[in-house]
Design a protein around this motif. Sequence first.
Motif, mmCIF file in Angstrom:
data_model
loop_
_atom_site.group_PDB
_atom_site.id
_atom_site.type_symbol
_atom_site.label_atom_id
_atom_site.label_comp_id
_atom_site.label_asym_id
_atom_site.label_seq_id
_atom_site.Cartn_x
_atom_site.Cartn_y
_atom_site.Cartn_z
ATOM 1 N N CYS A 117 0.822 -1.226 0.000
ATOM 2 C CA CYS A 117 0.000 0.000 0.000
ATOM 3 C C CYS A 117 0.851 1.269 0.000
ATOM 4 C CB CYS A 117 -0.953 0.001 1.204
ATOM 5 S SG CYS A 117 -2.112 -1.385 1.215
ATOM 6 N N GLY A 118 2.059 1.173 -0.510
ATOM 7 C CA GLY A 118 2.925 2.343 -0.593
ATOM 8 C C GLY A 118 3.640 2.702 0.696
ATOM 9 N N ILE A 119 3.345 1.969 1.793
ATOM 10 C CA ILE A 119 3.957 2.319 3.078
ATOM 11 C C ILE A 119 5.463 2.041 3.048
ATOM 12 C CG2 ILE A 119 4.001 1.801 5.546
ATOM 13 C CD1 ILE A 119 1.040 1.160 5.377
ATOM 14 N N GLY A 120 5.832 0.881 2.492
ATOM 15 C CA GLY A 120 7.256 0.548 2.408
ATOM 16 C C GLY A 120 8.022 1.533 1.559
ATOM 17 N N GLN A 121 7.435 1.957 0.449
ATOM 18 C CA GLN A 121 8.094 2.937 -0.413
ATOM 19 C C GLN A 121 8.295 4.264 0.321
ATOM 20 O OE1 GLN A 121 5.821 4.046 -3.876
ATOM 21 N NE2 GLN A 121 7.659 4.575 -5.047
ATOM 22 N N LEU A 122 7.268 4.683 1.071
ATOM 23 C CA LEU A 122 7.392 5.922 1.835
ATOM 24 C C LEU A 122 8.497 5.823 2.884
ATOM 25 C CD1 LEU A 122 6.290 8.731 2.541
ATOM 26 C CD2 LEU A 122 4.654 7.614 4.075
ATOM 27 N N LEU A 123 8.606 4.674 3.549
ATOM 28 C CA LEU A 123 9.656 4.494 4.559
ATOM 29 C C LEU A 123 11.046 4.528 3.923
ATOM 30 C CD1 LEU A 123 8.095 1.711 6.818
ATOM 31 C CD2 LEU A 123 8.351 4.147 7.344
ATOM 32 N N VAL A 124 11.161 3.958 2.732
ATOM 33 C CA VAL A 124 12.460 3.975 2.041
ATOM 34 C C VAL A 124 12.871 5.407 1.731
ATOM 35 C CG1 VAL A 124 13.672 3.353 -0.082
ATOM 36 C CG2 VAL A 124 12.269 1.663 1.091
ATOM 37 N N TYR A 125 11.931 6.202 1.250
ATOM 38 C CA TYR A 125 12.255 7.578 0.890
ATOM 39 C C TYR A 125 12.478 8.463 2.122
ATOM 40 C CZ TYR A 125 11.094 6.545 -3.970
ATOM 41 O OH TYR A 125 11.094 6.023 -5.241
ATOM 42 N N LEU A 126 11.939 8.062 3.266
ATOM 43 C CA LEU A 126 12.174 8.810 4.507
ATOM 44 C C LEU A 126 13.396 8.317 5.271
ATOM 45 C CD1 LEU A 126 8.535 9.191 5.928
ATOM 46 C CD2 LEU A 126 9.909 10.922 4.755
ATOM 47 N N SER A 127 13.935 7.173 4.895
ATOM 48 C CA SER A 127 15.040 6.570 5.646
ATOM 49 C C SER A 127 16.304 7.422 5.720
ATOM 50 C CB SER A 127 15.377 5.184 5.071
ATOM 51 O OG SER A 127 15.746 5.271 3.704
ATOM 52 N N PRO A 128 16.595 8.351 4.780
ATOM 53 C CA PRO A 128 17.783 9.190 4.974
ATOM 54 C C PRO A 128 17.759 10.006 6.264
ATOM 55 C CG PRO A 128 17.080 9.304 2.694
ATOM 56 C CD PRO A 128 16.029 8.533 3.426
ATOM 57 N N PHE A 129 16.575 10.291 6.797
ATOM 58 C CA PHE A 129 16.503 11.037 8.051
ATOM 59 C C PHE A 129 17.143 10.267 9.204
ATOM 60 C CE2 PHE A 129 12.870 13.240 5.937
ATOM 61 C CZ PHE A 129 13.339 14.538 6.099
ATOM 62 N N TRP A 130 17.203 8.956 9.102
ATOM 63 C CA TRP A 130 17.733 8.128 10.186
ATOM 64 C C TRP A 130 19.167 7.693 9.944
ATOM 65 C CZ3 TRP A 130 12.887 5.281 8.390
ATOM 66 C CH2 TRP A 130 11.748 5.984 8.799
ATOM 67 N N ASP A 131 19.774 8.154 8.878
ATOM 68 C CA ASP A 131 21.148 7.769 8.575
ATOM 69 C C ASP A 131 22.114 8.519 9.483
ATOM 70 O OD1 ASP A 131 23.354 6.634 7.258
ATOM 71 O OD2 ASP A 131 23.473 8.329 5.875
ATOM 72 N N LYS A 132 23.057 7.802 10.087
ATOM 73 C CA LYS A 132 24.028 8.394 11.013
ATOM 74 C C LYS A 132 25.399 8.619 10.374
ATOM 75 C CE LYS A 132 20.987 8.141 14.319
ATOM 76 N NZ LYS A 132 20.323 9.374 14.818
ATOM 77 N N SER A 133 25.555 8.310 9.097
ATOM 78 C CA SER A 133 26.867 8.425 8.459
ATOM 79 C C SER A 133 27.196 9.846 8.034
ATOM 80 C CB SER A 133 26.923 7.505 7.230
ATOM 81 O OG SER A 133 26.045 7.968 6.212
ATOM 82 N N GLY A 134 26.217 10.752 8.049
ATOM 83 C CA GLY A 134 26.449 12.107 7.567
ATOM 84 C C GLY A 134 26.249 12.256 6.078
ATOM 85 N N ARG A 135 25.903 11.160 5.375
ATOM 86 C CA ARG A 135 25.699 11.210 3.929
ATOM 87 C C ARG A 135 24.228 11.232 3.553
ATOM 88 N NH1 ARG A 135 29.955 6.311 3.380
ATOM 89 N NH2 ARG A 135 31.887 7.512 3.315
ATOM 90 N N GLN A 136 23.360 11.087 4.530
ATOM 91 C CA GLN A 136 21.913 11.044 4.302
ATOM 92 C C GLN A 136 21.569 10.005 3.237
ATOM 93 O OE1 GLN A 136 20.387 15.084 3.677
ATOM 94 N NE2 GLN A 136 19.988 15.225 5.864
#
Length: 240
Positions: free
Chosen positions: A206-225
């Motif tokens: 239902c598009g939820i997984g796709q939305l989470l993938v596109y929002l996942s850079p917010f949770w990246d800790k490497s500094g590269r987003q």
Amino acid sequence: MSFGDPNNPYGPPQGQQPGYPQGQQPGYPQAPQPGYGYPQGAPQGQPGYGYPQAPQGVPPQQGYGYPQQPGGYPGGPAAPRVASMGRRFGARLIDGVAFGIIYFILAAIGVAGSVGAAQDCDPAAADYNTCINDASSSIVASFGAVIGVLAVVGLLYEWLMTGLVGATLGKMALGMRVVKVDTGQKPGLGSAFIRWIIPMVGSFACGIGQLLVYLSPFWDKSGRQQGWHDKAASTMVIQN
């Protein structure tokens, strides 16, 4: 026998104390002479101790600081500007608008054809209901065909543009591009496909997984987003 007697051939010369070499006074140590302590012969003005010096005529080498990474990416002294999430969202919005226009044109063509077929149905004919049902099925089939065409176009657009050019039209418009983390070069078709397929698989829920993938850079800790699709493809999005 007396010292200093000119008639005494065995005494010290006149004016010299007995038992000490000439020029040395009794009871005082002799001042240290050159040749002791630090090694002699080092060029004056040159450091003889501490860090080793580079040979003359050889340019100084870069031996300190962060190690230089290929392409100068995070960890190196020439790290690029990581694209902000606002810019990335804007690029997605531009691409979405472009796809919306294409979808509207294709859908309008399909609906117009189906409506024309329905208008050809004769209300007085015995098969009128069958004709209307066929026209309705044609409309549904047209929408299905449009969605299928858009899926193929979306695959080719996102995949080929990212792999071969490094950016979609939306990213180009906002001055961004996708690069390989280790080289800074274009991702290539293999990495671009991985980067595309991960959010597409997430869209089935239902598009939820796709939305989470596109929002996942917010949770990246490497500094590269990096999003999950970026990490899987070893890519990152930077500003030009």
